[in-house]
Scaffold this motif. Structure first.
Motif, PDB file in Angstrom:
ATOM      1  N   UNK A  20     -19.673   6.055   7.701  1.00  0.00           N
ATOM      2  CA  UNK A  20     -19.969   5.756   6.718  1.00  0.00           C
ATOM      3  C   UNK A  20     -19.109   6.840   5.600  1.00  0.00           C
ATOM      4  N   UNK A  21     -17.970   6.986   4.399  1.00  0.00           N
ATOM      5  CA  UNK A  21     -16.747   7.164   4.094  1.00  0.00           C
ATOM      6  C   UNK A  21     -17.234   7.121   2.538  1.00  0.00           C
ATOM      7  N   UNK A  22     -17.073   8.271   1.582  1.00  0.00           N
ATOM      8  CA  UNK A  22     -16.748   8.448   0.001  1.00  0.00           C
ATOM      9  C   UNK A  22     -15.468   7.992  -0.503  1.00  0.00           C
ATOM     10  N   UNK A  23     -15.251   7.024  -1.078  1.00  0.00           N
ATOM     11  CA  UNK A  23     -13.864   6.713  -2.099  1.00  0.00           C
ATOM     12  C   UNK A  23     -13.985   7.313  -3.012  1.00  0.00           C
ATOM     13  N   UNK A  24     -13.152   8.265  -3.431  1.00  0.00           N
ATOM     14  CA  UNK A  24     -13.251   8.036  -5.208  1.00  0.00           C
ATOM     15  C   UNK A  24     -11.875   7.884  -5.229  1.00  0.00           C
ATOM     16  N   UNK A  25     -11.638   7.008  -6.666  1.00  0.00           N
ATOM     17  CA  UNK A  25     -10.910   5.845  -7.126  1.00  0.00           C
ATOM     18  C   UNK A  25     -10.069   6.095  -8.322  1.00  0.00           C
ATOM     19  N   UNK A  35     -12.965  -6.527  -7.856  1.00  0.00           N
ATOM     20  CA  UNK A  35     -11.899  -7.167  -6.491  1.00  0.00           C
ATOM     21  C   UNK A  35     -12.795  -6.016  -5.176  1.00  0.00           C
ATOM     22  N   UNK A  36     -13.030  -5.057  -5.831  1.00  0.00           N
ATOM     23  CA  UNK A  36     -13.995  -4.693  -4.835  1.00  0.00           C
ATOM     24  C   UNK A  36     -15.693  -4.899  -4.172  1.00  0.00           C
ATOM     25  N   UNK A  37     -16.162  -5.856  -5.230  1.00  0.00           N
ATOM     26  CA  UNK A  37     -17.013  -6.746  -5.087  1.00  0.00           C
ATOM     27  C   UNK A  37     -17.275  -7.504  -3.470  1.00  0.00           C
ATOM     28  N   UNK A  38     -15.844  -8.233  -3.571  1.00  0.00           N
ATOM     29  CA  UNK A  38     -15.780  -8.853  -2.055  1.00  0.00           C
ATOM     30  C   UNK A  38     -15.184  -7.807  -1.310  1.00  0.00           C
ATOM     31  N   UNK A  39     -15.166  -6.991  -0.789  1.00  0.00           N
ATOM     32  CA  UNK A  39     -15.264  -5.720   0.251  1.00  0.00           C
ATOM     33  C   UNK A  39     -16.938  -5.695   0.866  1.00  0.00           C
ATOM     34  N   UNK A  52     -18.506  -4.111   2.827  1.00  0.00           N
ATOM     35  CA  UNK A  52     -18.631  -3.134   4.326  1.00  0.00           C
ATOM     36  C   UNK A  52     -18.760  -1.806   3.134  1.00  0.00           C
ATOM     37  N   UNK A  53     -17.900  -2.435   1.346  1.00  0.00           N
ATOM     38  CA  UNK A  53     -18.728  -1.536   0.549  1.00  0.00           C
ATOM     39  C   UNK A  53     -19.689  -1.588   0.080  1.00  0.00           C
ATOM     40  N   UNK A  54     -20.973  -0.634   0.034  1.00  0.00           N
ATOM     41  CA  UNK A  54     -22.298  -0.986  -0.339  1.00  0.00           C
ATOM     42  C   UNK A  54     -23.011  -0.099  -1.969  1.00  0.00           C
ATOM     43  N   UNK A  55     -21.576   0.394  -2.557  1.00  0.00           N
ATOM     44  CA  UNK A  55     -22.281   0.782  -3.496  1.00  0.00           C
ATOM     45  C   UNK A  55     -20.694   0.835  -4.374  1.00  0.00           C
ATOM     46  N   UNK A  56     -20.530   0.650  -5.184  1.00  0.00           N
ATOM     47  CA  UNK A  56     -19.518   1.364  -6.380  1.00  0.00           C
ATOM     48  C   UNK A  56     -20.032   1.964  -7.321  1.00  0.00           C
ATOM     49  N   UNK A  57     -19.861   2.969  -8.143  1.00  0.00           N
ATOM     50  CA  UNK A  57     -20.132   4.129  -9.288  1.00  0.00           C
ATOM     51  C   UNK A  57     -19.019   4.208 -10.532  1.00  0.00           C
ATOM     52  N   UNK A  96     -16.970  10.268 -14.111  1.00  0.00           N
ATOM     53  CA  UNK A  96     -16.646  10.977 -15.274  1.00  0.00           C
ATOM     54  C   UNK A  96     -15.306  11.877 -14.496  1.00  0.00           C
ATOM     55  N   UNK A  97     -15.072  12.528 -14.500  1.00  0.00           N
ATOM     56  CA  UNK A  97     -13.637  13.570 -14.314  1.00  0.00           C
ATOM     57  C   UNK A  97     -12.563  12.514 -13.866  1.00  0.00           C
ATOM     58  N   UNK A  98     -11.981  13.304 -12.623  1.00  0.00           N
ATOM     59  CA  UNK A  98     -10.430  13.100 -12.483  1.00  0.00           C
ATOM     60  C   UNK A  98     -10.178  11.685 -11.817  1.00  0.00           C
ATOM     61  N   UNK A  99     -11.267  10.679 -11.058  1.00  0.00           N
ATOM     62  CA  UNK A  99     -11.744   9.772 -10.573  1.00  0.00           C
ATOM     63  C   UNK A  99     -12.415   8.969 -11.501  1.00  0.00           C
ATOM     64  N   UNK A 100     -12.127   7.821 -10.913  1.00  0.00           N
ATOM     65  CA  UNK A 100     -12.817   7.066 -12.708  1.00  0.00           C
ATOM     66  C   UNK A 100     -13.900   5.868 -11.213  1.00  0.00           C
ATOM     67  N   UNK A 101     -14.002   5.761  -9.966  1.00  0.00           N
ATOM     68  CA  UNK A 101     -14.823   4.878  -9.170  1.00  0.00           C
ATOM     69  C   UNK A 101     -15.250   6.126  -8.395  1.00  0.00           C
ATOM     70  N   UNK A 102     -16.344   5.486  -7.654  1.00  0.00           N
ATOM     71  CA  UNK A 102     -16.935   6.654  -5.761  1.00  0.00           C
ATOM     72  C   UNK A 102     -17.786   5.234  -5.683  1.00  0.00           C
ATOM     73  N   UNK A 103     -16.669   4.664  -4.788  1.00  0.00           N
ATOM     74  CA  UNK A 103     -17.547   3.433  -2.913  1.00  0.00           C
ATOM     75  C   UNK A 103     -17.629   4.052  -2.277  1.00  0.00           C
ATOM     76  N   UNK A 104     -18.605   4.265  -1.468  1.00  0.00           N
ATOM     77  CA  UNK A 104     -19.248   3.572  -0.436  1.00  0.00           C
ATOM     78  C   UNK A 104     -19.086   2.977   0.560  1.00  0.00           C
ATOM     79  N   UNK A 105     -18.406   3.544   1.750  1.00  0.00           N
ATOM     80  CA  UNK A 105     -18.101   1.910   2.996  1.00  0.00           C
ATOM     81  C   UNK A 105     -19.009   2.305   4.026  1.00  0.00           C
TER      82      UNK A 105
END
Length: 143
Positions: free
Chosen positions: A66-71, A84-88, A90-95, A98-107
């Motif tokens: 598993x990996x967290x991906x800050x986007x 676009x990410x919803x089609x992946x 293996x991506x189990x969650x997308x949040x 706030x902060x320097x990144x806009x999204x966090x994805x969990x793979x």
């Protein structure tokens, strides 16, 4: 719809095991089986319970990488990127965060090679400016 302490306890029991018999839940909460059935139906009708899902065994989950991906997303393209990410698969969650990144994805995948390929796919999506990823080494607890 207001929910009371019994509803909260019922929801917690259902989160732990949505297939637990209503008679068992009723005993744990000190109410009748019909009361539990009525509460579940009310929570479903009100949308608080939106559905039921499959939970994998701890052993299976431990076998996954598993990996967290800050986007970081280009301005005004967040909804396009999320779509676009919803089609992946293996991506189990997308949040959205706030902060320097806009999204966090969990793979979640079987191999580090697949995670690496997914990171390349995500980084190449239109609207994505930057990613930073972290492999999850272990889960201390999950609810």
């Amino acid at each position: 719809m207001p929910i009371d302490e019994k509803d909260l306890k019922l929801l917690e029991l259902l989160k732990n095991n949505a297939r637990e018999p209503t008679s068992s839940i009723a005993r744990k909460l000190g109410v009748s089986r019909s009361t539990i059935q009525s509460r579940i139906e009310r929570l479903e009708r009100s949308g608080i319970i939106n559905g039921y899902t499959l939970r994998m065994s701890d052993e299976y989950e431990r076998s996954r990488i598993k990996a967290h991906v800050m986007i970081s997303v280009a301005p005004k393209l967040s909804s396009r990127v999320a779509h676009s990410l919803q089609a992946v698969t293996e991506l189990t969650a997308l949040y959205a965060v706030s902060g320097p990144y806009d999204l966090i994805a969990v793979l979640s995948s079987e191999t580090t090679e697949r995670i690496d390929a997914l990171l390349d796919e995500i980084g190449a999506l239109p609207g994505i400016r930057k990613t930073t990823s972290s492999i999850i080494l272990s889960t201390k607890f999950s609810r």
